[in-house]
Enzyme design. Sequence first.
Site, PDB file in Angstrom:
ATOM      1  N   GLN A  13      13.646  -4.872   9.997  1.00 54.56           N
ATOM      2  CA  GLN A  13      15.073  -4.606  10.219  1.00 54.56           C
ATOM      3  C   GLN A  13      15.893  -4.944   8.974  1.00 54.56           C
ATOM      4  OE1 GLN A  13      16.612  -6.304  13.948  1.00 54.56           O
ATOM      5  NE2 GLN A  13      14.526  -6.396  14.723  1.00 54.56           N
ATOM      6  N   CYS A  20     -18.065   2.548 -21.815  1.00 54.77           N
ATOM      7  CA  CYS A  20     -17.179   2.225 -22.932  1.00 54.77           C
ATOM      8  C   CYS A  20     -17.674   0.978 -23.661  1.00 54.77           C
ATOM      9  CB  CYS A  20     -15.738   2.069 -22.434  1.00 54.77           C
ATOM     10  SG  CYS A  20     -14.517   2.170 -23.767  1.00 54.77           S
ATOM     11  N   GLU A  38      15.428  -4.400 -10.546  1.00 51.34           N
ATOM     12  CA  GLU A  38      14.834  -3.435 -11.485  1.00 51.34           C
ATOM     13  C   GLU A  38      14.792  -2.015 -10.930  1.00 51.34           C
ATOM     14  OE1 GLU A  38      13.365  -6.249 -10.523  1.00 51.34           O
ATOM     15  OE2 GLU A  38      12.569  -7.377 -12.224  1.00 51.34           O
ATOM     16  N   GLU A  79     -14.989  -4.835 -34.461  1.00 55.41           N
ATOM     17  CA  GLU A  79     -13.881  -5.330 -33.645  1.00 55.41           C
ATOM     18  C   GLU A  79     -14.007  -6.838 -33.440  1.00 55.41           C
ATOM     19  OE1 GLU A  79     -11.904  -4.800 -29.171  1.00 55.41           O
ATOM     20  OE2 GLU A  79     -13.752  -3.734 -29.682  1.00 55.41           O
ATOM     21  N   ARG A 111     -11.076   2.494 -28.952  1.00 60.86           N
ATOM     22  CA  ARG A 111     -10.686   2.530 -30.358  1.00 60.86           C
ATOM     23  C   ARG A 111     -11.901   2.632 -31.279  1.00 60.86           C
ATOM     24  NH1 ARG A 111      -7.476  -1.315 -29.907  1.00 60.86           N
ATOM     25  NH2 ARG A 111      -5.551  -0.109 -29.905  1.00 60.86           N
ATOM     26  N   HIS A 171     -14.961   7.184 -19.756  1.00 59.01           N
ATOM     27  CA  HIS A 171     -14.778   6.522 -18.457  1.00 59.01           C
ATOM     28  C   HIS A 171     -15.004   7.524 -17.318  1.00 59.01           C
ATOM     29  CE1 HIS A 171     -13.114   2.618 -19.819  1.00 59.01           C
ATOM     30  NE2 HIS A 171     -12.740   3.329 -20.878  1.00 59.01           N
ATOM     31  N   LYS A 223       6.449  -9.699  14.535  1.00 58.67           N
ATOM     32  CA  LYS A 223       7.876  -9.863  14.306  1.00 58.67           C
ATOM     33  C   LYS A 223       8.454  -8.647  13.581  1.00 58.67           C
ATOM     34  CE  LYS A 223       8.744 -13.942  16.053  1.00 58.67           C
ATOM     35  NZ  LYS A 223       9.726 -14.071  17.165  1.00 58.67           N
ATOM     36  N   GLY A 259       0.795  -1.224   0.000  1.00 60.81           N
ATOM     37  CA  GLY A 259       0.000   0.000   0.000  1.00 60.81           C
ATOM     38  C   GLY A 259       0.824   1.269   0.000  1.00 60.81           C
ATOM     39  N   LYS A 260       1.973   1.252  -0.708  1.00 60.22           N
ATOM     40  CA  LYS A 260       2.777   2.477  -0.808  1.00 60.22           C
ATOM     41  C   LYS A 260       1.972   3.596  -1.444  1.00 60.22           C
ATOM     42  CE  LYS A 260       6.192   0.973  -3.316  1.00 60.22           C
ATOM     43  NZ  LYS A 260       5.704  -0.403  -3.542  1.00 60.22           N
ATOM     44  N   GLU A 318     -15.581   7.024 -14.278  1.00 60.55           N
ATOM     45  CA  GLU A 318     -14.976   6.597 -13.007  1.00 60.55           C
ATOM     46  C   GLU A 318     -13.624   7.265 -12.765  1.00 60.55           C
ATOM     47  OE1 GLU A 318     -13.578   3.405 -16.002  1.00 60.55           O
ATOM     48  OE2 GLU A 318     -15.301   4.730 -15.691  1.00 60.55           O
ATOM     49  N   ASP A 378      14.908  -5.450  -5.203  1.00 58.82           N
ATOM     50  CA  ASP A 378      14.666  -5.813  -6.604  1.00 58.82           C
ATOM     51  C   ASP A 378      15.733  -5.175  -7.476  1.00 58.82           C
ATOM     52  OD1 ASP A 378      12.383  -7.037  -5.726  1.00 58.82           O
ATOM     53  OD2 ASP A 378      10.999  -5.499  -6.464  1.00 58.82           O
TER      54      ASP A 378
END
Length: 553
Positions: free
Chosen positions: A193, A382, A150, A406, A463, A508, A188, A18-19, A510, A148
Site C-alpha cells: 500500500q 576467457c 536516483e 597482464e 583485453r 563467452h 502483510k 525480480g523486476k 554463456e 529512490d
Amino acid sequence: MSSTKYIFVTGGVVSSLGKGIAAASLGRLLAERGLKVTIQKFDPYINVDPGTMSPFQHGEVYVTDDGAETDLDLGHYERFIDRSLSQVNNVTTGRVYLSVITKERRGEYLGSTVQVIPHITDEIKAAIRRLAPDHDVVITEIGGTVGDIESLPFLEAIRQFRQDVGRENTLFIHLTLVPFIAATAELKTKPTQHSVRELMQIGIQPDILVCRTERPLSEELKRKIAQFCNVDFGCVVESPDVRTIYEIPLKLHEQGLDKEVCTRLHLDTKEPDLRAWGVMVDKILRPEHRVRIAVVGKYTELADSYKSINEALIHGGIANHAGVDVQWIASDRFTDQETAAELLAPYDALLVPGGFGVRGVEGMVEAIRRAREHQLPFFGICLGLQVAIIEFARDVCRLPDTNSSEFAPECANPVIALMSSQQGIQEMGGTMRLGAYPCRLRQGSRVAQVYNATEVSERHRHRYEVSNAYRDVLAEYGLRCSGLSPDGSLVEMIELPDHPWFIGCQFHPELKSRPMHPHPLFAGFIGAALAHRATRSTDAAADLPTTLARTTG
C-alpha cells in the site's frame, strides 16, 4: 502514428524482488502470442555503463552482439524472449546526462537553461521511442526502487510518456513485496500500500500489481490490495517463490497476466502455446540424471558475478536431461596439488570462468593442472583459456618464468599478451575486444564436432590474447588451437585431443545460451561430466568386494 504499445515495470518496497524476471516472463508470454517484443532496462546509476564496475557490487557485465557492456538483466531478457538485444536496450543516468551535456556543448539547446525537465526527461523518452520501429510491444524496466532519488527522472519521464502517446498505448506494472511475518503467521499488505502511494504521489497509477510472496495470496488479501491500491481485483497477480525462474512465465499465465495486458492495450492476439516451454521446465524440475560441477573463479562470493555461466550450465543440463549442482569455489583456496585433489574430488567436471587481475590466478593453475592430469572434464572460458595455456606452457612445455603480461609484465615467456595494435591505448576499455566476432573451427577437431559447424560467431570481453610467438611450441607438445579468427591471427579456442574433454575458448559462450536452445559447448560439457560420473561409478563398483558389488548391482 506508431501502433507500438509500451509497458513500464517499476519496483517497490525493496530491491532485488525480480523486476527483470517479471519483465522477461511477460515478454516471453507476449512473444508466444505472436507479438514482436523487445525489452529495455533503465539503470539509475551515474556510470555510463557497468563495464568499469566491480562484479562484487554490480554482478556480471552482460555483453551484447554490438559490444555494449550492459546490466545482467539483459541476459534474462535475451534468454526469455530468445532475441539478441543491443546498446539501445540499456540506458543509464550517466549515459543520459552525457548525451545531454554533449548536446549542450554543441549548442543544440540554443542558449536555453538545461534542466532535468524537460531536457533530461526528453532524452529518456527519446530512448524509449528509439525501440518502437519494428516492435509491437516495448517493455521498459525502471531500475531501483520507487522512492529512490536516483530514479525520479525516469519515473517522471514515463509519467509524461503516457500523456504523450495516450493511455490506450501504455501500461504500468508495479512489482511489490507482500512479506510473511512468522511471529503472527500472516501476510502483510501495508508495504505494498505504501509503495503504491509513493508511486501515485509521483503521478503514476499502476494498472497491474505483481506481488512477490513466499505464501499464496488468498482472495481476501487480493481484494484488500486491490481496494487500497486502486486497481481492479483481476489485476492483482502473485509471483510466488519457485524452484526455477523459468517457471515464472507459466505461473503468470495461469493467473491471466498476459491476457489482461493484451485486453488493456487492445492487442488482438492468438493464445500462447507454452507446451514446449513447459517441457523444458519439466526437464529442470525432474531430471533423469545429476552432475556436480566445480566453478573455480575470482568472484565466487557473489553468484550474480557469474549469472550467465550458472544459467548456461542449467541449459546444458536440459540438453542432457540432467540436473546440474553448481559449487562456487574461490580459486585462491587452491594452494597446491594436494589441496586441488581434495577440493575437486567430489565433482564431475571443472569450469574456470572469466575475470581480470592477478588475484587467484595461481590457484586456477593448480585446479587446471589437476583436471588435465587426472582426466577430469575441463572447460575454460576467457581467463580460463588463458590460465590453461599458462599451466600447459609451465608443466608440459617446461618453459621457464611463464605467465601473462597482464599479471607479470616482465616475465621471460609471456604466452598471453597484448597485441601490437593495443599498445599505448590509455582509456579504460579502449583495448578491449567487445562484442561478436567470427571464429573458424579446425576441421576434424572436437569443437567442430560439438558445434557441427566450420564457422561460428561468439561474443568477447577481454583485453589480452594468446601470443602467436608460442603457438608452434604449444602445438609441438600436443595443445591444439582448434578455433582461430578468420585471418588466423587470433587464437579463439584450444583443446587437448587425448583428453576426455579439455576445451578452452577466448569468448563467452554463456552469453548466447538459451533455455530452449542450449549452447553446444555447455551441452557437450555437461555430457562429458555425465560420462565422467558414470566412469567413476563403474570404477567405484569395481573396487568393492565381490559380495557387496553384487548386492549394490
